[in-house]
Design a protein around this motif. Structure first.
Motif, PDB file in Angstrom:
ATOM      1  N   GLY A  22       4.590  25.502  43.035  1.00  0.00           N
ATOM      2  CA  GLY A  22       5.696  24.677  43.533  1.00  0.00           C
ATOM      3  C   GLY A  22       6.906  24.736  42.619  1.00  0.00           C
ATOM      4  O   GLY A  22       6.857  25.266  41.497  1.00  0.00           O
ATOM      5  N   GLY A  23       7.991  24.190  43.148  1.00  0.00           N
ATOM      6  CA  GLY A  23       9.290  24.351  42.514  1.00  0.00           C
ATOM      7  C   GLY A  23       9.477  23.598  41.211  1.00  0.00           C
ATOM      8  O   GLY A  23      10.185  24.080  40.322  1.00  0.00           O
ATOM      9  N   GLU A  26       7.982  25.476  38.391  1.00  0.00           N
ATOM     10  CA  GLU A  26       8.787  26.695  38.255  1.00  0.00           C
ATOM     11  C   GLU A  26      10.054  26.411  37.429  1.00  0.00           C
ATOM     12  O   GLU A  26      10.387  27.142  36.503  1.00  0.00           O
ATOM     13  N   LYS A 179      10.022  36.522  37.682  1.00  0.00           N
ATOM     14  CA  LYS A 179      10.174  36.377  39.122  1.00  0.00           C
ATOM     15  C   LYS A 179      11.542  36.855  39.617  1.00  0.00           C
ATOM     16  O   LYS A 179      11.683  37.236  40.774  1.00  0.00           O
ATOM     17  N   VAL A 207       7.774  32.959  51.387  1.00  0.00           N
ATOM     18  CA  VAL A 207       7.047  32.665  50.145  1.00  0.00           C
ATOM     19  C   VAL A 207       7.030  31.153  49.992  1.00  0.00           C
ATOM     20  O   VAL A 207       8.072  30.545  49.725  1.00  0.00           O
ATOM     21  N   ARG A 209       4.328  27.284  49.561  1.00  0.00           N
ATOM     22  CA  ARG A 209       3.022  26.623  49.643  1.00  0.00           C
ATOM     23  C   ARG A 209       2.638  26.497  51.127  1.00  0.00           C
ATOM     24  O   ARG A 209       3.508  26.477  51.992  1.00  0.00           O
ATOM     25  N   LYS A 214       6.764  23.282  55.352  1.00  0.00           N
ATOM     26  CA  LYS A 214       7.261  24.664  55.176  1.00  0.00           C
ATOM     27  C   LYS A 214       7.122  25.454  56.478  1.00  0.00           C
ATOM     28  O   LYS A 214       7.583  26.577  56.581  1.00  0.00           O
ATOM     29  N   ILE A 238       3.303  34.482  51.772  1.00  0.00           N
ATOM     30  CA  ILE A 238       2.848  34.492  50.387  1.00  0.00           C
ATOM     31  C   ILE A 238       2.824  33.052  49.924  1.00  0.00           C
ATOM     32  O   ILE A 238       3.849  32.363  49.988  1.00  0.00           O
ATOM     33  N   GLY A 239       1.664  32.568  49.444  1.00  0.00           N
ATOM     34  CA  GLY A 239       1.634  31.145  49.082  1.00  0.00           C
ATOM     35  C   GLY A 239       0.857  30.881  47.828  1.00  0.00           C
ATOM     36  O   GLY A 239      -0.186  31.489  47.581  1.00  0.00           O
ATOM     37  N   SER A 240       1.376  29.951  47.009  1.00  0.00           N
ATOM     38  CA  SER A 240       0.609  29.561  45.827  1.00  0.00           C
ATOM     39  C   SER A 240      -0.138  28.278  46.150  1.00  0.00           C
ATOM     40  O   SER A 240       0.367  27.413  46.859  1.00  0.00           O
ATOM     41  N   ILE A 274      -1.417  37.286  43.723  1.00  0.00           N
ATOM     42  CA  ILE A 274       0.023  37.016  43.755  1.00  0.00           C
ATOM     43  C   ILE A 274       0.428  36.242  42.499  1.00  0.00           C
ATOM     44  O   ILE A 274      -0.036  35.131  42.257  1.00  0.00           O
ATOM     45  N   VAL A 279       5.666  38.110  43.760  1.00  0.00           N
ATOM     46  CA  VAL A 279       6.652  37.320  44.517  1.00  0.00           C
ATOM     47  C   VAL A 279       8.004  38.024  44.454  1.00  0.00           C
ATOM     48  O   VAL A 279       8.681  38.219  45.465  1.00  0.00           O
ATOM     49  N   GLY A 299      14.288  24.167  47.906  1.00  0.00           N
ATOM     50  CA  GLY A 299      13.870  25.476  48.416  1.00  0.00           C
ATOM     51  C   GLY A 299      14.330  26.564  47.457  1.00  0.00           C
ATOM     52  O   GLY A 299      15.231  27.350  47.762  1.00  0.00           O
ATOM     53  N   LEU A 300      13.675  26.594  46.279  1.00  0.00           N
ATOM     54  CA  LEU A 300      14.032  27.619  45.287  1.00  0.00           C
ATOM     55  C   LEU A 300      13.900  29.025  45.853  1.00  0.00           C
ATOM     56  O   LEU A 300      14.619  29.944  45.457  1.00  0.00           O
ATOM     57  N   THR A 301      12.969  29.175  46.791  1.00  0.00           N
ATOM     58  CA  THR A 301      12.710  30.501  47.351  1.00  0.00           C
ATOM     59  C   THR A 301      13.947  31.070  48.046  1.00  0.00           C
ATOM     60  O   THR A 301      14.101  32.282  48.132  1.00  0.00           O
ATOM     61  N   GLU A 304      16.109  32.331  45.164  1.00  0.00           N
ATOM     62  CA  GLU A 304      15.443  33.509  44.580  1.00  0.00           C
ATOM     63  C   GLU A 304      15.697  34.758  45.439  1.00  0.00           C
ATOM     64  O   GLU A 304      15.982  35.841  44.917  1.00  0.00           O
TER      65      GLU A 304
HETATM   66  N1  UDP Z   1       5.860  30.429  44.574  1.00  0.00           N
HETATM   67  C1  UDP Z   1       5.097  31.322  43.834  1.00  0.00           C
HETATM   68  N2  UDP Z   1       4.062  31.946  44.416  1.00  0.00           N
HETATM   69  C2  UDP Z   1       3.755  31.743  45.715  1.00  0.00           C
HETATM   70  C3  UDP Z   1       4.532  30.833  46.477  1.00  0.00           C
HETATM   71  C4  UDP Z   1       5.585  30.184  45.859  1.00  0.00           C
HETATM   72  O1  UDP Z   1       5.356  31.550  42.653  1.00  0.00           O
HETATM   73  O2  UDP Z   1       2.793  32.345  46.194  1.00  0.00           O
HETATM   74  C5  UDP Z   1       7.015  29.809  43.922  1.00  0.00           C
HETATM   75  C6  UDP Z   1       8.330  30.194  44.568  1.00  0.00           C
HETATM   76  O3  UDP Z   1       8.713  31.491  44.143  1.00  0.00           O
HETATM   77  C7  UDP Z   1       9.230  29.072  44.077  1.00  0.00           C
HETATM   78  C8  UDP Z   1       8.286  27.883  44.037  1.00  0.00           C
HETATM   79  O4  UDP Z   1       6.957  28.404  44.020  1.00  0.00           O
HETATM   80  O5  UDP Z   1       9.709  29.359  42.784  1.00  0.00           O
HETATM   81  C9  UDP Z   1       8.454  26.995  45.258  1.00  0.00           C
HETATM   82  O6  UDP Z   1       9.583  26.207  45.100  1.00  0.00           O
HETATM   83  P1  UDP Z   1      10.361  25.600  46.331  1.00  0.00           P
HETATM   84  O7  UDP Z   1      11.468  24.797  45.786  1.00  0.00           O
HETATM   85  O8  UDP Z   1      10.736  26.682  47.286  1.00  0.00           O
HETATM   86  O9  UDP Z   1       9.287  24.694  47.098  1.00  0.00           O
HETATM   87  P2  UDP Z   1       8.277  23.527  46.628  1.00  0.00           P
HETATM   88  O10 UDP Z   1       6.934  24.180  46.530  1.00  0.00           O
HETATM   89  O11 UDP Z   1       8.763  22.975  45.344  1.00  0.00           O
HETATM   90  O12 UDP Z   1       8.304  22.537  47.749  1.00  0.00           O
END
Ligand code: UDP
Length: 387
Positions: A22-23, A26, A179, A207, A209, A214, A238-240, A274, A279, A299-301, A304
């Motif tokens: 998550g952001g 990050e 990244k 990309v 969660r 989302k 792609i999801g963490s 991943i 990413v 929405g850091l993505t 990015e």
């Molecule tokens: N992210 C990642 N791997 C993944 C999915 C997401 O590293 O498989 C990172 C993405 O690159 C971003 C952050 O998680 O830097 C998500 O931040 P965002 O503000 O978009 O959403 P949040 O998860 O904080 O709601």
């Protein structure tokens, strides 16, 4: 450096829920070391909690973003139990600025109590424009004790007697992190081909969660519309799996079910290889990146992907609206159908995509790089020192 100089003898603590996924995590992974490099005395703490707490705080997150539902006695008890326990570890803390990120640790202030000249700052990363009132009122009991709140944008400060000193700071990306460092397109393609993507065909990616806000299901539906008109298209999700998001697994399984047996859809997570480089590669090598959120703190993505010169289509919500100027730095969409149509526009018109890429990168350079974000924090700390 001038702003940092004035904070030389001050101590700063950043507190959030998780060090990964998550952001928020990050951002802190970049901001904290860079602040240290500037000579600032800053520590980053994550709270300790079991899954029951993260289940409750994920509900808080959903409800504060507007989901309906009632706040139960049990959930209040669990939320406060872990805040109380974590506050007990803070008894010997000596900080000038304590920055609490998001709702999970927001009640620490009640149990720890403000000491001496400490300034407490609540940094909210979520979209609180239309919160569930019961949850909002509950949280306000704790938020009122903070000296200042940081919100991402004015839309998130709904009318509430709870709001007092608000400053607005937009999040940022670190252009030198693994990244976001520039990758050659060919190198990026080599990385993503390991996941079964055919780099000779168009690729749409999201990309994120696995989370209802989302809208990964909406992304699959949009892709299916595109696929009918452009059969060569592929989709990657792609999801963490963040440690503070237990709902993520259920939503991942729902997403896999929606994808079904379409082998042109690739769904992968940090559990199958991943990390930051991958990413970066997906964001660099995709033809179009989507961030089809229904609510979004920032929405850091989006930043990015714009930074990598990839065209982005985003949900017309929250912080995405700060980054995408519709038709200039990308497209803002309200429905699955619109998302599909704009995706087709970009896939079929390389010239339109090229202009957007250039405008998008420029916008990130001006507004969303980590250096500006740190300067905003330092200005705030300096202002608070004067009070
Ligand atoms: N992210 C990642 N791997 C993944 C999915 C997401 O590293 O498989 C990172 C993405 O690159 C971003 C952050 O998680 O830097 C998500 O931040 P965002 O503000 O978009 O959403 P949040 O998860 O904080 O709601």
């Amino acid at each position: 450096m001038y702003l940092a100089e004035k904070l030389k003898n001050k101590r700063i603590a950043m507190v959030n829920a998780t060090s990964y996924g998550g952001g928020v995590a990050e951002k802190l992974h970049s901001i904290v070391p860079l602040m240290k490099d500037m000579g600032l005395d800053v520590d980053w703490w994550t709270i300790f909690a079991h899954e029951e707490f993260f289940r409750v705080t994920k509900t808080f997150h959903n409800r504060l973003q507007g989901q309906e539902g009632e706040l139960s006695r049990d959930d209040i008890e669990i939320y406060l139990k872990y805040n109380k326990m974590n506050a007990s570890y803070m008894s010997d803390w000596k900080y000038d600025f304590i920055v609490i990120h998001d709702p999970q640790p927001a009640a620490l202030i009640k149990y720890r109590g403000k000491k001496n000249e400490e300034k407490w700052i609540w940094r909210c990363h979520i979209d609180t424009s239309t919160p569930n009132p019961e949850y909002w009122d509950f949280l306000c009991e704790y938020l009122l004790d903070y000296d200042t709140w940081i919100l991402t944008m004015k839309d998130f400060a709904q009318e509430s007697s709870c709001f007092k000193n608000i400053v607005y700071i937009t999040p940022s990306i670190d252009p030198l992190s693994p990244k976001n460092i520039p990758l050659e397109k060919e190198d990026a393609k080599a990385v993503i081909s390991k996941f079964g993507v055919d780099t000779g065909r168009p690729l749409i990616s999201q990309v994120s969660r696995f989370d209802p806000w989302k809208d990964p299901l909406g992304v699959i539906d949009a892709y299916k519309i595109v696929k009918k008109e452009l059969p060569s298209v592929q989709l990657a999700l792609i999801g963490s799996m963040a440690t503070d998001d237990p709902e993520g697994w259920d939503y991942l399984y729902r997403t896999l079910r929606r994808a079904g047996e379409d082998y042109d859809i690739t769904i992968i997570t940090n559990f199958n290889g991943i990390s930051n480089l991958e990413v970066n590669a997906f964001q660099t090598a995709s033809s179009v990146v989507l961030q089809k959120s229904i609510r979004e703190g920032f929405g850091l993505t989006v930043a990015e992907s714009l930074w990598k010169g990839t065209p982005v289509i985003g949900g017309n919500v929250g912080g995405i609206k700060l980054q995408i100027e519709d038709g200039v730095t990308g497209y803002l969409v309200n429905t699955v159908e619109e998302c599909a149509q704009k995706t087709l526009t970009l896939l079929r018109n390389p010239l339109v995509a090229k202009e957007m890429k250039e405008a998008g990168k420029e916008k990130v350079k001006k507004e969303f790089l980590v250096t500006k974000n740190i300067a905003d924090y330092l200005k705030l700390f300096n202002n608070l020192s004067l009070n």
